[in-house]
Motif scaffolding. Structure first.
Motif, short mmCIF file in Angstrom:
data_model
loop_
_atom_site.label_atom_id
_atom_site.label_comp_id
_atom_site.label_asym_id
_atom_site.label_seq_id
_atom_site.Cartn_x
_atom_site.Cartn_y
_atom_site.Cartn_z
N CYS A 346 0.83 -1.21 0.00
CA CYS A 346 0.00 0.00 0.00
C CYS A 346 0.86 1.25 0.00
CB CYS A 346 -0.93 0.00 1.22
SG CYS A 346 -2.30 -1.16 1.10
N ALA A 347 1.95 1.23 0.78
CA ALA A 347 2.84 2.40 0.84
C ALA A 347 3.48 2.67 -0.52
CB ALA A 347 3.91 2.18 1.91
N ALA A 350 0.87 3.93 -3.06
CA ALA A 350 0.51 5.31 -2.76
C ALA A 350 1.54 6.28 -3.34
CB ALA A 350 0.39 5.51 -1.25
N GLN A 385 -1.18 2.31 9.78
CA GLN A 385 -0.33 2.64 8.65
C GLN A 385 -0.92 2.14 7.35
OE1 GLN A 385 2.48 4.66 9.17
NE2 GLN A 385 2.12 4.87 6.97
N ASP A 389 -1.99 4.65 4.32
CA ASP A 389 -1.41 4.52 2.98
C ASP A 389 -2.45 4.09 1.96
OD1 ASP A 389 1.21 5.32 3.58
OD2 ASP A 389 1.75 3.34 4.30
N ARG A 392 -4.42 7.13 1.18
CA ARG A 392 -3.60 8.03 0.36
C ARG A 392 -3.53 7.53 -1.10
NH1 ARG A 392 0.63 8.09 3.36
NH2 ARG A 392 0.10 10.00 4.46
#
Length: 528
Positions: A346-347, A350, A385, A389, A392
């Motif tokens: 996901c991070a 994003a 988190q 993310d 985002r």
């Protein structure tokens, strides 16, 4: 003879401690001169390691003090046996560890290591250092300024102790105060690079050297020249470990090398170095090979994803060219239930979507990226988190109508609202979620908006987070989007206290043109 008997019995697997003359051994322990006998040291170390309950039968503090003093004895056998015994005591008792540490045990060990000509003594000292810094309290420690230098000197004099020395370096680094510039680490990066780069280094030593390098980069500010050398060395080792026509994929060692690589690149985020495109291509290829050759090795996949995450901070466009989107989403698909993999995925998505390039967004959507992001948002509500993310990523991906409709059809809008409700005080999440909801509310079906309680959530957020002008502006935009749907939608905004929230926001943010403009347009939408 008693010490010899104790050693023999303690060395036998499954020996009964009741047959040992424990009272006699305890009496030996209480005799100051006894610990000067190397046979005593060996006996004590064996008994303490084989029968930990033995340590509970006597006070170990006085004994540890005598053993510490014996490290300066003129007899190297006394030094070695006392050091071994002290390491056992320290490992077995936190109180003893604290006492030895406070009495300058690390400084004494460092001084001994820098001058000893005995390999046995050097090995015992390295083990003592590891025992002293591995504390149950996990609190940061101030290590002696010359300790790392002493370990490096010991490693150079006694190459057979390279593995033990790397372990001591790793343990020491992990427990040090972050940014320990006062500690002399000159030559450490060069030494670790030499170990990792050498084609003759055994796998188990490469693993420990990578661990030491990882700990070093985690706690120490590393200069650009050292970072370049560390990056190049570790990546070249990773390239060899991934295998080719003449060698197999070495998953065990590659896992540790990937950890070292991720720590180096984490430092590169704040201290950029030139990274050639072919190196970026290689790192993406290694992650792809992990899926092909050892997909169940979650630790390796997680570390390589962390490598990609760091690269996203300064070369997103190049990564996209080398097909990183498909590889990252494949990792998420293979481990949909793994929290670590989903968090990394996901991070990364994003950051890649933050380019807000329609072609990039289309690539993410067509390779099931939106599906995986929404799935992670639904599957890990307790991981803030992931929630942040994922929100985002959706905020960047929802800039076109087709993507917005896809996200809403999969329940993404409702999940974003749920995240705002659950983490109502988490500003980073609220900003990401409100941005996503601002886009999604522009053409989401009215029934979906009503069913998600988006209005209630947005108005509550406005009342709770009064001081954030950016958050207020987005929430006002959401109210405007909703109010433009129908008379029923306008009525719902009013009944939920939306008008009062708008007026209060205007009063609090009179100095913000962006907020005031959005507030007036929202009021206009409500009135027409």
């Amino acid at each position: 003879y008693i010490c010899g008997f104790v050693c023999n019995i303690s060395s036998v697997a499954g020996a009964d401690p009741e047959i040992l003359p424990m009272q006699v051994v305890a009496k030996i322990c209480s005799t100051p001169c006894a610990s000067a006998n190397p046979r005593y040291g060996r006996a004590f170390a064996l008994v303490a390691s084989q029968f930990p309950q033995f340590l509970d039968r006597q006070s170990t503090t006085d004994e540890a003090q005598r053993l510490l003093e014996n490290l300066c004895d003129s007899n190297v056998e006394v030094q070695a046996s006392s050091c071994a015994s002290l390491a056992v005591l320290v490992s077995s008792s936190e109180n003893t560890r604290n006492m030895v540490f406070e009495q300058g045990g690390l400084s004494t060990a460092t001084a001994t290591l820098m001058v000893t000509e005995s390999e046995t003594m050097a090995e015992n000292v390295l083990q003592l250092i590891s025992a002293l810094v591995c504390t149950d309290s996990k609190k940061a420690l101030q290590i002696p300024n010359e300790m790392v230098l002493g370990i490096l000197q010991g490693m150079q004099r006694f190459p057979n102790l390279t593995k033990t020395a790397c372990i001591a370096i790793r343990n020491s680094m992990l427990m040090t105060i972050p940014g320990f510039q006062s500690v002399n680490t000159a030559g450490l990066a060069e030494t670790l690079c030499g170990i990792i780069d050498s084609p003759t280094t055994p796998d188990d030593i490469i693993i420990e050297a990578c661990g030491a390098l990882w700990a070093f980069c985690t706690k120490q500010q590393v200069g650009a020249s050292d970072l370049s050398r560390l990056f190049s060395t570790v990546l070249q080792r990773c390239d060899r470990l991934k295998g080719d026509d003449n060698s197999q994929f070495n998953s065990r060692v590659l896992t540790e090398a990937a950890g070292a690589l991720s720590s180096v690149l984490y430092r590169v985020r704040d201290n950029p170095i030139p990274i050639p495109d072919n190196d970026i291509d290689l790192m993406v290829a290694i992650l792809d090979l992990v899926i092909e050759c050892d997909v169940e090795n979650v630790a390796l996949m997680d570390r390589m994803l962390n490598v990609i995450l760091s690269l996203c901070c300064f070369c997103k466009e190049v990564l996209i060219q080398f097909g990183v989107i498909v590889v990252v989403i494949d990792c998420m698909v293979e481990h949909e239930g793994n929290e670590l993999i989903q968090q990394q995925g996901c991070a990364i998505l994003a950051l890649l979507a933050s380019t807000e390039n329609l072609q990039v967004n289309l690539s993410i959507a067509e390779t099931d990226g939106i599906d995986m992001i929404v799935s992670a948002l639904a599957g890990f509500p307790e991981n803030v988190q992931i929630q942040t993310d994922a929100c985002r990523a959706l905020s960047h991906l929802s800039i076109d109508h087709e993507s917005r409709m896809l996200i809403c059809s999969q329940g993404g809008l409702i999940l974003v609202v749920n995240a705002m409700n659950k983490y109502s005080e988490h500003m980073e999440l609220l900003e990401a979620a409100s941005s996503a909801l601002l886009n999604l509310s522009s053409d989401a079906e009215e029934e979906v908006l009503a069913g998600s309680n988006a209005l209630v959530t947005v108005i509550a957020t406005m009342k709770r987070q009064v001081t954030s002008s950016r958050l207020q502006e987005r929430c006002l935009g959401i109210l405007q989007n909703v109010s433009m749907r129908s008379k029923d939608a306008k009525r719902a905004v009013s009944e939920e206290g939306g008008i009062e929230a708008i007026m209060f926001t205007m009063k609090e943010h009179m100095g913000s043109p962006a907020v005031m403009e959005r507030a007036f347009t929202t009021l206009w939408s409500l009135g027409v």
